[in-house]
Structure formats: structure tokens, C-alpha cells
Design an enzyme around this catalytic site. Sequence first.
Site, PDB file in Angstrom:
ATOM      1  N   TYR B 439      17.841 -19.829   1.480  1.00 50.19           N
ATOM      2  CA  TYR B 439      17.042 -18.942   0.624  1.00 50.19           C
ATOM      3  C   TYR B 439      17.148 -19.304  -0.860  1.00 50.19           C
ATOM      4  O   TYR B 439      17.921 -20.172  -1.226  1.00 50.19           O
ATOM      5  CB  TYR B 439      17.302 -17.471   0.925  1.00 50.19           C
ATOM      6  CG  TYR B 439      18.670 -16.839   0.710  1.00 50.19           C
ATOM      7  CD1 TYR B 439      19.693 -17.437  -0.003  1.00 50.19           C
ATOM      8  CD2 TYR B 439      18.910 -15.568   1.248  1.00 50.19           C
ATOM      9  CE1 TYR B 439      20.906 -16.787  -0.184  1.00 50.19           C
ATOM     10  CE2 TYR B 439      20.132 -14.914   1.062  1.00 50.19           C
ATOM     11  CZ  TYR B 439      21.117 -15.536   0.345  1.00 50.19           C
ATOM     12  OH  TYR B 439      22.304 -14.900   0.164  1.00 50.19           O
ATOM     13  N   GLU B 440      16.332 -18.653  -1.646  1.00 50.95           N
ATOM     14  CA  GLU B 440      16.250 -18.907  -3.085  1.00 50.95           C
ATOM     15  C   GLU B 440      15.891 -20.379  -3.355  1.00 50.95           C
ATOM     16  O   GLU B 440      16.407 -21.000  -4.275  1.00 50.95           O
ATOM     17  CB  GLU B 440      17.575 -18.532  -3.747  1.00 50.95           C
ATOM     18  CG  GLU B 440      17.507 -18.225  -5.233  1.00 50.95           C
ATOM     19  CD  GLU B 440      16.492 -17.174  -5.610  1.00 50.95           C
ATOM     20  OE1 GLU B 440      16.436 -16.134  -4.932  1.00 50.95           O
ATOM     21  OE2 GLU B 440      15.731 -17.409  -6.572  1.00 50.95           O
ATOM     22  N   GLY B 441      14.970 -20.915  -2.553  1.00 48.58           N
ATOM     23  CA  GLY B 441      14.603 -22.337  -2.645  1.00 48.58           C
ATOM     24  C   GLY B 441      15.564 -23.143  -1.804  1.00 48.58           C
ATOM     25  O   GLY B 441      16.747 -23.224  -2.136  1.00 48.58           O
ATOM     26  N   GLN B 446      15.611 -27.823  -3.990  1.00 50.40           N
ATOM     27  CA  GLN B 446      16.465 -28.002  -5.181  1.00 50.40           C
ATOM     28  C   GLN B 446      16.549 -29.481  -5.557  1.00 50.40           C
ATOM     29  O   GLN B 446      16.513 -29.837  -6.739  1.00 50.40           O
ATOM     30  CB  GLN B 446      17.890 -27.473  -4.928  1.00 50.40           C
ATOM     31  CG  GLN B 446      17.973 -26.019  -4.513  1.00 50.40           C
ATOM     32  CD  GLN B 446      17.399 -25.073  -5.549  1.00 50.40           C
ATOM     33  OE1 GLN B 446      17.542 -25.281  -6.747  1.00 50.40           O
ATOM     34  NE2 GLN B 446      16.717 -24.039  -5.087  1.00 50.40           N
TER      35      GLN B 446
END
Lengths: 262, 619
Positions: B439-441, B446
Site C-alpha cells: 500500500y501507499e504505492g 517507489q
Amino acid sequence: MKIVVLVKEVPDMESKFKIVGDAKIDESQIAFKMNDFDEYAVEAALQLKEKFGGEVVIVSSGPDRVTKEVRQAFAMGADWGIHVSDPQIDEGDNFVVAGALVKAIESLGGVDLVMTGVQAEDDQAALTGVFVADMLNFSHCTNVVKIEVGADQKSLTINRELEGGLNEVLEMATPAVLTIQSGINQPRYPTLPGIMKAKKKRLDLKKAADLGVGAIGEAGSKTKFHKIFFPVSEHKAEIIQGDAKAAAKTLVDKLRNEAKVI
Amino acid sequence: MSLIVDARDQEFCLYEMLNIQELFGTARYGEHSKEMFDMALELSRKITEEEMLPFYAEGDRVGAKLENGNVSVPECYKKIHRLMNDAGLFTMAVSPEAGGQGFPYVIDLAAREYYVFNMGFLLYPEASVGAAHLIEVFGTEEQKRKYMMKMYEGKWGGTMVLTEADAGSDVGNLKAKAVRMPDGTYRITGSKIFISGGDSDLFENIVHPVLARIEGDPSGTPGISIFLVPKYLVNDDGSPGRRNDYSITGIEHKMGLKGSATCSMSFGDNGDCYAELLGEERKGMRIMFQMMNEARIGMGLQGMGTASIAYLHALNYAKERLQGADLMNMQNPEAPRVPIISHPDVRRMLLWMKAHVEGMRALVYLCALAIDRKEAMEGEEAARWHGIMELLVPITKAYCTDMGFRVTELAIQVYGGYGYCQDYPVEQFMRDLKIASLYEGTNGIQALDLVGRKMTQNKGANFMNFLVEMNKTVARYKDRPGLADISRDVQDAINTLADMGMFFARCGKEGKFLVPISNAYPFLNLMGTICLAWLLFWQAGIAEEKLEAILAKNGVGAADKKRVNEFLREHRDGAFYHGKIMTARYYVKHVLPQASAIARSIKSEDLTCLEMLDESFAF
């Protein structure tokens, strides 16, 4: 009500204790914290203040680092405090420390209650509270597990813990000293706003001379320190074999003739 | 010893390495002090150890439940939520003007390090504070009054409603639709998935920031707007009114984070899902990414913090668990059993874990401090470190979550078969952390952010400044007697990284962009490894100076190894600094060499993974 709570700083028992020259613990290797029993006393005082108003004043004796514990009590909600800081007081025994704390309490005038933990986790002497009561000429109760204050705010009904799960219920009047047993309440956590306010709360620094403490250090002590050591664990155990009757006979024989305890 | 955070290392990192005390000289933090921060961290430790850790397994076993369209959280979450909320922990870094505590972000992270392992619980309050922050920055005064204050007070919750079945990493593809009403409000229709805390019984009301496209707006990310959708509409007197028109259609059954309700939501089934625009139309993506750096550093913290608790549990177990004889006494069946920390392979695992945890801690705090410096200080240095932080954010997110996961996996290995059993907490640490690489990219995203954007951001100046800082550290400590050899290894690694930067730039000029793109993830690992080597070497430099002073002060000659070791066993700080030097040495000698292998593989320009036919993968 004007309530004083006496707070002591003690070593975190998980620290590594190293004795230097049979005489003292190497404090540079130790982490310190507030005596757990005193934390219950702070909570008990705060609960009374919430109910009856007034103020809670923290008094603590010790080196500079004890301000951390005083501010911890501030962050819980105590109003202000006195830090009795004098190496010569620290060198004295419980009697000297109690004498200095009494001078600090007397400097406040008109105190209704003095509360502290039933004992300190480190020396477990359970002396300071009762010394303070005697020197102040206040009535006192130890091992307190419940406090009820009458509407006049002067009469107290106190439960005192005895052995075997029993309580005795006492009535007494303020001013009084109460030494608080663990489990009387659940001490609150400080809050972040409380921590931020704690920094600005008044903390007066007093030396022995400021308070007019007379005999200090070894000269003022009632006890003489000999040495400190780790008890030696001797791991001596003997399992007596054989049938029960013979084993019991052997056991009695050993207790009587070898250990000489019966 | 805390089994969650090594408080001594935390203190070292904050005050002896990063000098956060410089914040006390700024107008913004002039009222703050180390004593205050110590009390805040102690509060976090105490509340976590006494109130949260004992219920960690219960949250996992009970899990979130969906019944009749309503989510209930594990009962044990309610007390800890109340206690932490009352203590002000969730709003530690929120500005005092908005009702928060106003602590620096770096101290907020240090406090969160204690409880971040329990993300199954933490997602509820953290998502709420995140959503409130969006309203604080972009909301109207009325929205702040109506929603934000109650969310910061912990009475109302918040979420982030972004993902759809075909719009996850590809968020521009989203289909949720908003229709403008004559009164200026909107009505939303659409389906969303993977919404953390989409519903719960922790809060009186929940405010959902929802990404949707206003009817007629362009496709892709430029056409996305963001809306506030309350669970209960708010009456004029502030009380909750009618239930809004959306429903919870399901919750996911996940590998970990079982206490967190991951909801599927359906908006506007009856055509009446009330919504208010947040900020301007078609600015949804920009608004949502407002807090991206903090959010991604927060993910790095989850990786690092969970690794920390796993490492300390494994260390504690290894010191207590007796099994096998000492290596030097293996042939003797009567030899006493020794704690497993005596065995070389267990020591190797523990040191690997320690090195990664402490390196990651330094990386996470370094990034957080850069954000505080930018907020509190003027000047070129604060700006330069902020640029370095921008560069390091994708590494902090991806490297710390991947390496953190490997630390938790090694913790299970240290426990042996028991580690695989639910009687011990380490398997839950691993399950709960796995989500962080997703999650969160995702960590793949990244890596693309690092290679495609961050390396060249600010015309490459951030990357150059990063190299300069690393070189400065080596120059400062390279002549220290105990560090000379590892300083050469670290310098070689920095040179390798500089060389890789030039290599990628050349690939760009020569049109070989597939080489950096397909090697983005290995490159992120290369840079993460070198970054940790730099940070651990920096720490070793400080530790060596301090240890030298301690030995001199106590009259212990450094040449007499036996005497030094005897002294260190009894000296807390001395043993700590010795540990820092050993940790850096281990990392440089045993982990850092992997960076040059990765560099060699990337520079081969081999693109087998792209040339492979889809049809040839399996038969």
C-alpha cells in the site's frame, strides 16, 4: 484540600547493578524512575483534588535528576512542587531525609494531607511516611487501600490492608499522613498537553540551609551503614530417597542433628 | 529492556547523530526541550507496553466483523483508542491552532515507533488524522468547523477513498462520478475497494474524502476531484443527521491487519449520496498527494518499527532459550546446554537484524528531521537536506518495508518451529507487516519514482548533494584507527553509486531508457544498501570517538583487548558504543558487498526479463 505528595526516585529494577567498594551502587549505570507506590499516592491525591478542589504539591528529595520524576507528577496533574536538593541530605538515612521533607512541608503552612507510597521499591524500608507523621505530630495510617473524605473535608474513613485479605476500617481527622498501598487505584497516564504544561509549573529548589534542616549527613542519621553486597545463592538441596516412612525418619534426624532447627 | 524499541539507540540517533536539539533554537520549537520529548516517548512506551501489546493477538484473532452492513472492531481496540486519544498521541504533530500538540514530526515518529507494529488498530486513528489534515489545509472555514475539529478530537473518524477495481496503481482510470447540484453540493455514484476503516464502531461519525470525476471533466488524473462524504449528514447544530446513501458491501479477509476493516463501498445506490467538494475542482490528485512525503516516511516507519519489535523479541528469546552445547564443546554429550545466542548462525541472524533496524531508524529519522527543519528554519542547509529527503523518500518507503519484512521473517527463524506458531507473536509481526510493501504505492512504483523522477529532480542537484554529504562523512572519520578499512569500503560504494547515476544519465541520452526502468527495483536496493552503510558508518564514527573518551577517562588502554572487553561488559554506554562500531563493521563487510553485485548486473545492460516471451514462462 491542600495535599502534599512525597515522591521518591528509585532505580529501574531492570538496570545493571554494580557495587563499588562494598559501599555504594554505581549510579552512572542505572536508569531511574518514580517509585511505583508513590505513583499511586499521586493518583489518590489528584482524585481528591478533583472532588474537593485545592492543590496537590509534590515534594521530593534527591539530586538534580529527580526533577524528571517531579515533572512526571506535574504532567499527571499536580500543581507545583519543592525539590529538596542537598548532597548532605542524600548521604543521610531515612531519618535525615524525613526531617528535611518535614521542613519543606512546614514551609507550606496549613497542609491537610500528606500522602506517599507505603514503601520505596529500592530499600523497602517503609519508614519515611511514618517518620514524617511523627515529626509533624500528625496522625497517620499505613497500607491505605481506600480513602473516604467527609463533607467537612476534615474527617477521614480509611481502609487499611492487613494480612490474609482483611481490611481494617479507621476513622481519623486531618491533618494526617497516609502511606498508600499499590492497587488502591489505577494511576492515570500523563497527557501530551500535561507534559507541555509540566515544564512551566513552579518547582522551588531548596537546600538544607534554606529549610533550616539541622543535623544532616551521617551526623544526623540514626543508623550506621556497614556494607552492601549481593546475597550469595548457595544452591544446597538434598533429595532424600527411599519409602516415605524411612525418608521421614531421615528428614527428622537431619533437621534435629545436622541443621539443628528442631 | 524494552522489547519494542531500543530507547538508547533512539536517543543516540536523535541527539548524538542528528542533533535534533538544534530545533530548540528555532522560534517554532523554542519552548520545547529534551526533557519534554523524553516524557512524551516514555508515555508512548508505557501506554504501548501496558495497554496495547497485551491485546495485540486478540485484535488479530477476533478481527473486524461486518454484520448487517455495519463494521465492529475488536472490543479491545476501544479502550486503547480512548486512552491514546485522551493522551493526545494521535495529534502529536498537529498544529496547536487546530487543536493538536505541536510536536516536531521527528518526535511524533519516534513516539509512533513504539506502537506502529499494531497497524491493524492504528489505521483507524491515523487515517482519521490524515483526513482531518486534508480538511485543515484545503477545507473551507465551515468544513473545518463542521468536520475537522471533531476528527482531531478523536470523536469522528476519517478515511481515504481512492481505489477502485480497475484504479489502484493506475488511479487515473477511476470511474466514480460526481454530479453538481444547484445548491453547490454534489451527488456521488460508484464503487470503491480496499478502504481502510471504511466503517467502524469506534466513531460517532466518519468523514470520507472520496476521489471522483465530475460529470464532463476530462479522463485521466487531470480530471479527478476530491469530495467529503460524511457517514451521517451534519445538522446545523453540529449533531449527526440522516444516514448518507452509501453502503459497506464487504470486508476483505486478509493475511494480516485483521483488526482493520478493509471495506468495499458502494456510493449512491439510491441516487442520493451527499458530497461536498474539498478544495478546487480537478485538483483531487494534488490535494491527495499533499501529505505524500509524510505518508511514505510513515510507511518506512512501519517497516522499521515492526522490524525493531521483532528483532528485540528474537534477541530476548535467543538469550533465554537453551539448546545445544557450545561450539567448542560439541563432542561432549554431557556439556551444559547454552542459550542459542551462543550459536554462530543465530548470532549472524541477530546482527543482521540489528544492523538493518538501526540503519533504517537513522534513515527514517533523517527524513523526518528534514521536514521539521524546512518548517522551522530558513536557509540553504535546511533546503538542501529537504531536497535529499525528497530523493530518499521512495527508498525509505520501499527499502524499510522490504527489509523490515525480512527482519520479521528472520525473527521467526530465530524462534525455530515455535516462531511459526501463534503462541509467540513473531509470526503476527510478519503477517501484519507484509501489506507495507503494497500500500501507499507498491515498492515497484517507489522504484520507478526514484529512477524516473527523484534522481533527476532539481536538475540532479538533490542526488549530487546526497553524494557530497556521504563523502563528507567518510572524510570526517576515515582516519579513525578502528574505521580505516571499512571507510575504504564505504567510499568505494559511494563511488559505485555516483557511477550508477552517470550510467543512468548516459542510458537516457542514448535512448536506452529500458535499462533504468527494468532495473529500477534492483537499483533502489543498491541505493538503499549504500545509504544504510553510510548511516551506520556515520554512527560508528561518533561511537568510536565517544568510546575512546570513555576508555581514556576510566584508564583502560585500548590495546589490551581482554581488559577492554571486561570493562565494556560492565559499562552500559561503553557496551552500546562498541555495539554501534561492530554493527557498522558487520554491515559493511557482509551486506554492502551486494551493492557492487547489483551494479554489475545493471551495467550488463541485459534485458532478458523484457525479451522473454509471455508464452514461454510456463507450460
